[in-house]
Design an enzyme around this catalytic site. Structure first.
Site, PDB file in Angstrom:
ATOM      1  N   HIS A  64      -0.916  10.242  -3.315  1.00 53.41           N
ATOM      2  CA  HIS A  64      -2.207   9.803  -2.776  1.00 53.41           C
ATOM      3  C   HIS A  64      -3.300  10.862  -2.871  1.00 53.41           C
ATOM      4  CE1 HIS A  64      -5.253   8.999   0.357  1.00 53.41           C
ATOM      5  NE2 HIS A  64      -5.162   7.783  -0.139  1.00 53.41           N
ATOM      6  N   HIS A 106       0.829  -1.197   0.000  1.00 53.54           N
ATOM      7  CA  HIS A 106       0.000   0.000   0.000  1.00 53.54           C
ATOM      8  C   HIS A 106       0.867   1.252   0.000  1.00 53.54           C
ATOM      9  CE1 HIS A 106      -2.675   2.948   2.254  1.00 53.54           C
ATOM     10  NE2 HIS A 106      -3.411   2.630   1.211  1.00 53.54           N
TER      11      HIS A 106
HETATM   12 CA    CA Z   1      -5.025   3.873  -3.042  1.00 50.21          CA
END
Ligand code: CA
Length: 320
Positions: free
Chosen positions: A69, A27
Site C-alpha cells: 500500500h 480492499h
Molecule cells: Ca488502493
C-alpha cells in the site's frame, strides 16, 4: 471446449461491469482478517466470493511491481531490524531502495504504528505473528488466475498505480511497467477482468492517451473539488472511486442520511462509482455494517464497494 468456456466467462464479466450488478472489491484482500496485501489475505478474499481483488503497486529498485500500500515499508514489516542502513534522511525505508530479493527477506505484519508498534486495528490479526511475505504483481496474478482455473470462477484484479510522480522523480515509469505486466497476462481491454485505478488524473490520461490502454480505468478521488471534473473524467475514465464520505455527508435533523448528488451526476456521464473504504470495525455514525452498506449501495446507488470485509458485503448483497 476450453476456449468456449473462457469466452463465456469473459462475456459474463463484461455483463457484470455494464449492467446494474454491484461488485464487491476486496480492499487489500480480506484485510479485516489477515495482514493486508499478503497472498493468504488474497486467497481468503477469493474464497469469500469477492468480484475483484485489489492490488496497490509500488516498484522495487530492480523494477519489479510489488503489491504494497505505501511507498515505504515500516508500517507493515520488520525492515528496521533487517536493513537499518537503508534508512533515508527522513527516517523512512522506501520500497524503491530495495531489490525484489531484499524485499522477500522482510517479515510482513498486520499494519501498525511504526514507533509504538501498536496495531492500527487492534481487533484484527495480531502484529508480527506467523510468517507473511511481500510479493510481486506477477505472483498475485498467478495466484488469482490459478484459483480461477481450479474453481472455475473469473475473479478480477483491480490494480492501483501508487504515486506515479514519486516514481518519476526516482527515475521510474511505473505505469509503463504495470501496463506491460497486465498485457503479458492477457489483461488488455474492458472485456478482461481487470480495472486499473489511480488518484493521479494526469497519469490516468497518460495511460489512456499516450499508452492507448483500452482497460477499464477508474479515477480515484478524495476532495470535493474533484467532483466538478466529472465531465472531463468521462473523457478518459470509465468510473470514479470516491471516498464514501463524499457520498454520505451526515444526517439531517430528522436523522435521515444526507446523500450527495455525486453518484447521480457520475451516472449521467456514464461513469461507474466504486466507493472506498468500508470497514465493519470502523463504522463512524452507523449502527451496523449492514446499515452502512444498505445506505451506500441501495440509497446512494453506488456500483461497487471497496471493503476490508468482503464476506460481509457478499452476504449482504446475496440477501438484498
Ligand atoms: Ca488502493
Amino acid at each position: 471446449m476450453l476456449s468456449l468456456s473462457c469466452s463465456e466467462h469473459k462475456f459474463e464479466d463484461k455483463v457484470k461491469i455494464q449492467n446494474n450488478n454491484k461488485v464487491v472489491i476486496a480492499h487489500r484482500g480480506a484485510s479485516g482478517y489477515l495482514p493486508e496485501h499478503t497472498l493468504p489475505a488474497k486467497a481468503m478474499a477469493f474464497a469469500m466470493g469477492a468480484d475483484y481483488l485489489e492490488q496497490d503497486i509500488v516498484l522495487s529498485k530492480d523494477n519489479v511491481p510489488m503489491v504494497i500500500h505505501d511507498i515505504d515499508l515500516e508500517t507493515v514489516s520488520d525492515v528496521k531490524l533487517k536493513f537499518l542502513k537503508k534508512k533515508r534522511n527522513d527516517g523512512r525505508f522506501y520500497v524503491i531502495d530495495f531489490t525484489f530479493d531484499e524485499l522477500k527477506q522482510l517479515n510482513v505484519s498486520e499494519r501498525m504504528n511504526p514507533i509504538t508498534h501498536k496495531a492500527v486495528f487492534p481487533d484484527r490479526f495480531p502484529i508480527f505473528t506467523s510468517t507473511f511475505r511481500l510479493h510481486s504483481l506477477q505472483e498475485e496474478i498467478e495466484l488469482i488466475k490459478g484459483l480461477n482455473k481450479s474453481t472455475g470462477k473469473n475473479i478480477g484484479i483491480y490494480p492501483e498505480i501508487k504515486e506515479p510522480a514519486f516514481h518519476q522523480k526516482e527515475g521510474k515509469d511505473i505505469s509503463k511497467i504495470v501496463l506491460k505486466t497486465l498485457n503479458d497476462y492477457g489483461y488488455k481491454t474492458k472485456n478482461d477482468p481487470c480495472i486499473l485505478q489511480c488518484f493521479d488524473a494526469g497519469e490516468l490520461k497518460r495511460i489512456r492517451n499516450e499508452f492507448k490502454s483500452e482497460l477499464f480505468l477508474v479515477q480515484l478521488m478524495e476532495f470535493k473539488k474533484d467532483e466538478e471534473k466529472l465531465e472531463e473524467i468521462s473523457t478518459y475514465a470509465d468510473g470514479i472511486g470516491p471516498w464514501y464520505k463524499q457520498i454520505i455527508e451526515g444526517k439531517d435533523k430528522k436523522g435521515n442520511w444526507l446523500i450527495s448528488d455525486l453518484v447521480e451526476k457520475a451516472h449521467k456521464y456514464n461513469l461507474k462509482v466504486h466507493a472506498y473504504t468500508f470497514r465493519a470495525d470502523q463504522l463512524g455514525d452507523f449502527r451496523t455494517f449492514e446499515e452502512l452498506l444498505k445506505v451506500v449501495l441501495y440509497e446512494a446507488n453506488v456500483d461497487g464497494v471497496f471493503t476490508d470485509f468482503p464476506d460481509k458485503a457478499v452476504q449482504f448483497m446475496n440477501k438484498n
